[in-house]
Write an enzyme that holds these catalytic residues in place. Structure first.
Site, PDB file in Angstrom:
ATOM      1  N   ASP A 328       0.751  -0.896  -0.036  1.00  0.00           N
ATOM      2  CA  ASP A 328      -0.042   0.238  -0.053  1.00  0.00           C
ATOM      3  C   ASP A 328       0.874   0.949   0.111  1.00  0.00           C
ATOM      4  O   ASP A 328       2.127   1.088   0.340  1.00  0.00           O
ATOM      5  CB  ASP A 328      -0.811  -0.075   1.169  1.00  0.00           C
ATOM      6  CG  ASP A 328      -2.163   0.751   1.071  1.00  0.00           C
ATOM      7  OD1 ASP A 328      -2.374   1.215  -0.087  1.00  0.00           O
ATOM      8  OD2 ASP A 328      -2.928   0.594   1.989  1.00  0.00           O
ATOM      9  N   ASP A 626      -4.440  -2.100   5.037  1.00  0.00           N
ATOM     10  CA  ASP A 626      -5.129  -1.649   6.251  1.00  0.00           C
ATOM     11  C   ASP A 626      -6.562  -1.278   6.177  1.00  0.00           C
ATOM     12  O   ASP A 626      -7.134  -1.265   7.263  1.00  0.00           O
ATOM     13  CB  ASP A 626      -4.538   0.076   6.611  1.00  0.00           C
ATOM     14  CG  ASP A 626      -4.762   0.908   5.691  1.00  0.00           C
ATOM     15  OD1 ASP A 626      -5.785   0.879   5.094  1.00  0.00           O
ATOM     16  OD2 ASP A 626      -3.767   1.750   5.494  1.00  0.00           O
ATOM     17  N   ASP A 630      -8.866  -3.807   1.424  1.00  0.00           N
ATOM     18  CA  ASP A 630      -7.437  -4.467   1.258  1.00  0.00           C
ATOM     19  C   ASP A 630      -7.797  -6.001   1.675  1.00  0.00           C
ATOM     20  O   ASP A 630      -7.070  -6.888   1.333  1.00  0.00           O
ATOM     21  CB  ASP A 630      -6.320  -3.968   2.160  1.00  0.00           C
ATOM     22  CG  ASP A 630      -5.888  -2.762   1.750  1.00  0.00           C
ATOM     23  OD1 ASP A 630      -5.806  -2.457   0.554  1.00  0.00           O
ATOM     24  OD2 ASP A 630      -5.931  -1.702   2.514  1.00  0.00           O
TER      25      ASP A 630
END
Length: 889
Positions: A328, A626, A630
């Site tokens: 990410d 997070d 995801d």
């Protein structure tokens, strides 16, 4: 109700679709819809009980073999053997269960995200209800700070913005408005007239109609997809399954060969059967499950000290084996706090700002690297005063800690005042605000009319999109400034233009007077200081890194370039482009992954498909995340890595949590994972080579028609007093730094690679020949009693395995180059093993059980030096191993 694109409908049509109005539903309508749609709940994950965690410790092929061996031993009334094996299984289960129970999360997060209070209009009046009681058609009222309880179509709003990071990954608040959108197909992050369950209102107010609840929400769709996804196996699990199958066949084959040799030597069938079973039990590395669990536990403990929390023990080694990281951006590579980095004034003077995040730390310097104080130039002074006056955020230093509230951009702009050695409060004390125009996405600016307290002149401060403010500036001299702002925006910066003027009157809310442009501020979520070195270390270690994010393409590419993930535009692809390329040719994704390293504006489904394609192409992939968005990718990955600040959904789905949210900690985890795998190989090397040595020595005894070199109970004692202590002690070995200068092991590479096979065969051969040679010499040449000779050979075997455990400290480095301080536990383990055996030589009950007797010290000394031969041989092997083709150096 047929599926509709509610964002593309007008307010009137949406209300009509749900047969509702601004007065809300009636009680009877609610009752009907509860029956039709059910509660606004997401399915809960069944909590893993302690019983199931303990049961899981026995679901391993190696454990199955040990259980079978224990049962056979019981049937043959070999109770000592059976008891020892059961003890091993119990200890292994206790250690493994404790680790997994400690790491198991407390509750199912998807439910908790929906269980919240909501203000709802029903029967024409406002009511406070549980979010789970909402039904499609309900009218919900929200304000700043509220969490959205269901998917809503906005009916009306005022200065509305929402953080949607849990669904899109983008950290900046999204401006929202009620107007309909003409296009039907839009990504979630671009539906500006929709609010989604689980997101948070940051500014303003809104009234919306519920269009989706429970599994029909965007959040619910992700929850549903998790049920259908297959969790990727950890590399260790795959390798150990392969290793166990091979060991099973080898042990069974060896027992068959020994049985044939024994039959040829004239041993009776009944005696031979008992002997073969005893050899099989002793040959199986029953200490491996405990040693492996201890090694993984130690690895987990070491990782925890480096901010890597392990939820599943097998993920310790898995992280070290990954060949690809899909990371990410927000909060992992960046600090997740918008920060002003540059100011460019109307005169094209550039100022650079130090510090990062929502605090006043840092300074402003000009192009000559001179620090700027509150005696700044007029343009800079006007700009900073304007962004403080035209601001709805708060930033204060209280008792040594920075506290903030409001829109992230507003908070970041307030930091400028502190960086020129003043404060927002001092600036605001000098003015009187007369009228405010809040920011709205349709206007693209915010404005404040104010008066200096020592003047009667009315002034205006404006901040917003430079192209919108440019419309109210008549002078042409600002063209160069606008071009400069475009250049910064192309490099991923968020541009806030600042303007102002002295005016004669306060205009209506949607009008602006002629303005003077003071300049613009370039903001970005800055890179973490540790991120770039960490990415470089990944590349040195042969680990590919790609960024997969829901953020803006320009911002994503800018960060990727800065951190070293990408170097040019061709390595970027957006979710929309990805969808277009794979729509007609799904197989194109595999080719795309070979050249692209930045994936921006991707949906949760696309991220999951990217991970799936990487797995299918042969990668062991670790994925960071997070948000709820995801979760599918985290579950599909071989190793799911959640951020500590992230949603509980991400944490529940993952096998690893990075407590400080830092990519550098993930890389530290890779290093520890490789250290752990190295230690596991050392343990396996010790167990298999010593077990093979025992089998070879027995085979040689049978082949030469000599009495058995060891009794079955002595074989079990060898496994307990040497391997049972020293294999666990090897788990404490400090890692070898060379592991991070090597590429990851190939996904299909067996634990038994060329090096392991070579060193196992050589060491097992030397140990068995030394033991059998002494056995043959004592019986045939010196004519010793069988029991005395066996007692002496058993002591030699203990010493040989003591020495060999030091060989196993490294597969390639000389034991004389490895500091003792790297593993005091092993040194103590060797002393303990030798001490226990010497003690057993003198204890009557141990003498009886093991057929032992005391040994003279001069004999012990001779055996000691004889056993040291194994060190000499393996040191020579390590010296020349580099010449072995295909061996890692």
């Amino acid at each position: 109700m047929e599926k509709k694109f509610y964002h593309s409908l007008s307010v009137e049509k949406v209300l009509k679709s749900f047969e509702t109005s601004f007065s809300g539903l009636t009680s009877s309508e609610v009752s009907e819809r509860v029956l039709k749609y059910g509660k606004n709940l997401l399915p809960s994950r069944r909590r893993i009980t302690l019983f199931h965690i303990i049961l899981n410790q026995f679901l391993s092929p190696l454990i199955y073999i040990l259980l079978a061996a224990a049962l056979v031993a019981l049937l043959l009334k070999e109770y000592t053997d059976a008891g020892f094996i059961f003890l091993v299984l119990v200890v292994n289960a206790v250690i493994g269960a404790f680790q997994e129970w400690k790491a198991e999360s407390k509750a199912t997060a998807l439910e908790q995200m929906i269980k919240l209070q909501a203000r709802v209009i029903r029967n024409g009046s406002m009511q406070n209800l549980d979010g789970e009681d909402l039904v499609p058609g309900d009218i919900v009222v929200l304000e700043s700070g509220n969490k959205v309880p269901a998917d809503l179509r906005i009916l009306k709003e005022n200065n509305l913005s929402a953080i949607e990071a849990i669904l899109t990954g983008e950290s900046v608040a999204v401006s929202k408005q009620a107007r309909e959108m003409e296009q039907k197909e839009f990504p979630v992050g671009d539906k500006i007239n929709m609010l989604f369950a689980g997101t948070t209102i940051t500014t303003g107010r809104a009234t919306g109609v519920v269009v989706s609840t429970d599994l029909q929400t965007e959040l619910g769709k992700i929850a549903s997809s998790l049920k259908e996804l297959e969790t990727g196996k950890a590399p260790l699990v795959q390798r150990m399954e392969t290793f166990t199958r091979k060991i099973s066949f080898i042990v069974l084959g060896a027992c068959l060969v020994l049985g044939l040799i024994g039959y040829w030597a004239g041993i009776s069938l009944q005696e031979l059967f008992f002997f073969v079973v005893a050899v099989a039990v002793s040959a199986i590395p029953e200490g491996l499950p405990i040693a492996m669990t201890v090694a993984l536990s130690i690895g987990a403990s070491r990782m925890a000290k480096r901010n890597v929390i392990i939820r599943k023990l097998t993920a310790v080694e898995g992280l070290g084996s990954c060949t690809f990281i899909a990371t990410d951006k927000t909060g992992t590579l960046t600090v997740d706090q918008q920060t002003a980095k540059f100011i460019v004034t109307a005169g094209l003077e550039v100022f650079q700002l130090s510090g990062e995040g929502y605090n006043g730390m840092g300074e402003i310097t000009n192009q000559q690297d001179i620090k700027i104080s509150n005696t700044a130039s007029n343009d800079l002074d006007d700009l900073i005063r304007s962004v403080v006056i035209c601001n709805e955020g708060e930033l204060h230093l209280d008792n040594g800690s920075w506290n903030y509230a409001g829109d992230p951009i507003d908070v970041a702009l307030l930091a400028l005042a502190y960086k020129v050695k003043t404060s927002p409060d001092k600036i605001l004390e000098s003015v009187e605000k007369l009228s405010e125009v809040p920011f709205e996405s349709e206007r693209q600016y915010a404005a404040v009319y104010y008066r200096e307290k020592d003047s009667n002149n009315i002034k205006i401060a404006v901040k917003g999109a430079i192209e919108r403010i440019r419309e109210h500036i008549t002078e042409e001299k600002y063209e160069a400034l606008v071009e400069e702002a475009t250049r910064y925006a192309a490099n991923g910066y968020r541009i806030i233009a600042v303007a102002g003027n002295t005016v004669s009157e306060i205009l209506p809310i949607n009008s602006l007077p002629d303005l003077q442009l003071f300049g613009f501020i370039a903001l970005i979520d800055p890179l973490r200081a540790e991120a770039k070195p960490a990415v470089e270390e990944c590349h040195r270690a042969g680990v590919n890194v790609a960024m997969v994010t829901g953020d803006h393409p320009a911002t994503s590419l800018a960060i990727a370039k800065e951190v070293g993930i990408a170097s040019h535009q061709d390595e970027l692809i957006t979710g929309m482009d990805l969808a277009g390329l794979t729509k007609e040719n799904p197989g194109a994704l595999t080719e795309i992954l070979k050249t692209k390293r930045v994936f921006s504006r991707v949906s949760p489904q696309q991220k999951q498909l990217i991970v799936q394609a990487l797995r299918e192409s042969g990668h062991f992939i670790a994925v960071t995340g997070d948000g709820v968005n995801d979760a599918p990718a985290l579950k599909t990955a071989n190793i799911g890595v959640a951020m500590g600040y992230g949603t509980d959904v991400a944490k529940d789905t993952s096998s690893i949590i990075i407590s400080d949210n830092n990519f550098a900690s993930l890389v530290a985890g890779i290093e520890e994972g490789r250290f752990t795998y190295g230690n596991l190989r050392k343990i396996i090397y010790l167990l298999i080579s010593t077990g093979a040595a025992e089998l070879i020595a027995i085979a040689l005894s049978l082949a030469f028609k000599l009495p058995l070199i060891f009794l079955p109970v002595q074989l079990l004692w060898l496994n307990l007093v040497t391997n049972g202590i020293q294999d666990v002690a090897l788990a404490f070995e400090t890692g070898e730094k060379k592991f991070m200068q090597q590429p990851p092991r190939k996904p299909d590479e067996s634990i038994f690679n060329r090096l392991m096979i070579s060193q196992t065969l050589i060491s097992a051969g030397v140990i068995s020949l030394l033991a059998f040679g002494l056995w043959y010499h004592l019986l045939n040449h010196l004519k010793w009693e069988e029991s005395t000779a066996r007692n002496t050979v058993l002591l030699l075997m203990v010493l040989l395995q003591n020495f060999h455990s030091m060989n196993c400290r490294s597969e390639t480095r000389s034991i004389f180059k490895i500091p003792i301080s790297n593993n005091y536990v092993l040194m103590l383990g060797i002393l303990a093993a030798q001490g226990l055996h010497i003690l057993s030589l003198h204890l009557p009950f141990m003498q009886e059980i093991l057929s032992l007797e005391p040994v003279a010290w001069d004999t012990w000394l001779k055996l000691f030096f004889t056993a040291s031969i194994i060190v000499v041989v393996m040191e020579v092997f390590k010296l020349f191993h580099k010449n072995i083709p295909g061996v890692r150096k």
